[in-house]
Motif scaffolding. Structure first.
Motif, PDB file in Angstrom:
ATOM      1  N   SER A 198       0.846  -1.194   0.000  1.00 19.03           N
ATOM      2  CA  SER A 198       0.000   0.000   0.000  1.00 19.03           C
ATOM      3  C   SER A 198       0.881   1.244   0.000  1.00 19.03           C
ATOM      4  CB  SER A 198      -0.906   0.002   1.232  1.00 19.03           C
ATOM      5  OG  SER A 198      -1.666   1.197   1.301  1.00 19.03           O
ATOM      6  N   PHE A 199       0.692   2.118  -0.991  1.00 14.87           N
ATOM      7  CA  PHE A 199       1.476   3.341  -1.115  1.00 14.87           C
ATOM      8  C   PHE A 199       0.531   4.537  -1.216  1.00 14.87           C
ATOM      9  CE2 PHE A 199       4.174   0.295  -3.756  1.00 14.87           C
ATOM     10  CZ  PHE A 199       4.920  -0.106  -2.652  1.00 14.87           C
ATOM     11  N   GLY A 200       0.826   5.597  -0.468  1.00 13.13           N
ATOM     12  CA  GLY A 200       0.078   6.839  -0.557  1.00 13.13           C
ATOM     13  C   GLY A 200       1.024   8.011  -0.686  1.00 13.13           C
ATOM     14  N   ASN A 201       0.792   8.878  -1.640  1.00 11.29           N
ATOM     15  CA  ASN A 201       1.633  10.051  -1.861  1.00 11.29           C
ATOM     16  C   ASN A 201       1.250  11.136  -0.858  1.00 11.29           C
ATOM     17  OD1 ASN A 201       3.122  12.199  -2.795  1.00 11.29           O
ATOM     18  ND2 ASN A 201       2.073  12.380  -4.755  1.00 11.29           N
ATOM     19  N   SER A 202       2.165  11.482   0.054  1.00 11.96           N
ATOM     20  CA  SER A 202       1.874  12.480   1.085  1.00 11.96           C
ATOM     21  C   SER A 202       1.939  13.908   0.572  1.00 11.96           C
ATOM     22  CB  SER A 202       2.866  12.329   2.253  1.00 11.96           C
ATOM     23  OG  SER A 202       2.753  11.064   2.858  1.00 11.96           O
TER      24      SER A 202
END
Length: 390
Positions: A198-202
């Motif tokens: 799971s990757f989320g761009n901050s």
């Protein structure tokens, strides 16, 4: 003159300590004055717009500057800009930071950040956002002298964008723009196990270029089909499911990104006739030692460890009982880029049916502290599991 303050989310810096600021007069504190003033140029800063540079002062009743007493407005009479040329090293990554705000009375705030006249991004804020916010991004230099510029891009009506505390600092290890590294110290795929990445761009302002690579226990790539690259829009996210083949395979994941990420792996155990079980592991930091609990009485404690370096290291385990005394000491070699995972009572029988704390230290061939990435998991007899703080 009224002000709406630009609220920009501070991007995470992954523990970095920036080097010396290459920007001169980044806080616009020179020259000092009592009220708002316009200058053809101010020390180190210039404009291509044909307008003067407007410097404002707190004492004139405007928004509070971040540090010191002064800041710049980019919309003087119409939209304007400021720029500064700095000495840079081609191929070196640089961290750009500044604080920005919008004037009150303006319906919309927008400004562009440029590097060598190329647009890095445009930030837009509405009139309801009324506090200074910090803006952070990265860039790779291609010249020995680079230009950083900020240009107004909102309504051209003299109610402009406010800027303070501009800095450009080199980031250690020149090269790829993928300057943020994240470590997921265990990956299990196959049989009853699946792993979701799971990757989320901050970053609220810039797209993130992300590369992820899954390595096996021996340090080689586990399966090229598991690796990938993607682009995440600002504040976008994605989940990548492992294929779950018939045979179990284990390893670890290294993630590189151009922007700060929320990176994690979600382990899932799927057994016919039983509810699925899951645990989430956030990306772990490099460390040279850790102290954490183990419990092999009512539970089973599992450990995974990764050597992300290019030279072998040795892990030293010192197991303490609940009263603090030493129960067992052992060592385990770990090759470059390699991964290991095991149930503690299987690997170290002396602490079967025991609980307490374990010290884990990593050293190189010369006995110096070395970086590794640990992960602990605790399993119930029924198969449920949770992460431990190492």
């Amino acid at each position: 003159m009224k002000i709406v303050v630009l609220g920009i989310m501070l991007a995470g810096l992954a523990g970095r300590i920036p080097a010396q600021n290459l920007i001169c007069n980044g806080g616009f504190e020179a020259p000092q004055f009592g009220l708002s003033t316009t200058f053809t140029d101010i020390p180190c800063w210039h404009s291509t717009s044909g307008q003067k540079i407007e410097v404002q002062n707190k004492s004139a009743g405007y928004v509070q500057g971040v540090i010191g007493t002064q800041y710049v407005e980019l919309d003087v009479n119409t939209n304007s800009d400021i720029y500064q040329d700095i000495a840079t090293i081609p191929g070196q990554r640089y961290l750009i930071r500044f604080w920005g705000a919008n004037r009150t009375g303006s319906s919309r705030s927008a400004f562009r950040l440029l590097w060598d006249d190329a647009l890095l991004g445009t930030v837009t804020r509405d009139s309801g956002q009324t506090t200074f916010g910090r803006f952070v991004t990265e860039v790779v230099a291609t010249k020995t002298v680079s230009r950083v510029a900020l240009a107004a891009d909102g309504p051209s009506d003299s109610l402009g964008d406010l800027v303070d505390e501009v800095s450009v600092t080199p980031i250690p290890a020149a090269g790829s723009r993928l300057g943020y590294a994240y470590y997921l110290p265990h990956f299990a795929d196959g049989a009853e196990w699946g792993s979701s990445l799971s990757f989320g761009n901050s970053s609220p302002n810039f797209a993130a270029t992300v590369q992820y690579t899954v390595y096996g226990d021996d340090g080689a790539i586990l399966d090229p089909l598991l690796n990938g690259s993607l682009t995440l829009a600002p504040l976008a996210s994605t989940v990548i499911e492992s294929p779950r083949p018939a045979a179990l395979r284990t390893g670890w994941v290294k993630v590189l990104s151009s922007e700060p990420l929320q990176a994690m792996v979600i382990f899932r155990s799927v057994v016919t006739g039983r509810l699925d079980l899951e645990a989430t592991v956030l990306a772990r930091e490099l460390t040279t030692e850790t102290v954490a609990p183990y419990d092999n009485v009512a539970f089973t404690t599992g450990l995974a460890a990764v050597n992300p370096g290019t030279t072998p290291l040795t892990l030293t385990f010192i197991f303490h009982g609940t009263a603090g005394g030493i129960l067992a000491t052992s060592t385990l070699p770990l090759g470059p880029n390699a991964h290991t995972s095991f149930a503690i009572p299987t690997k170290f029988p002396l602490v079967a049916e025991r609980n307490g704390l374990v010290e884990i230290r990593a050293t190189d061939a010369a006995g110096n502290p070395a970086n590794f990435v640990p992960l602990g998991l605790r399993f119930t007899p029924g198969g449920a599991f949770t992460t431990l703080p190492y």
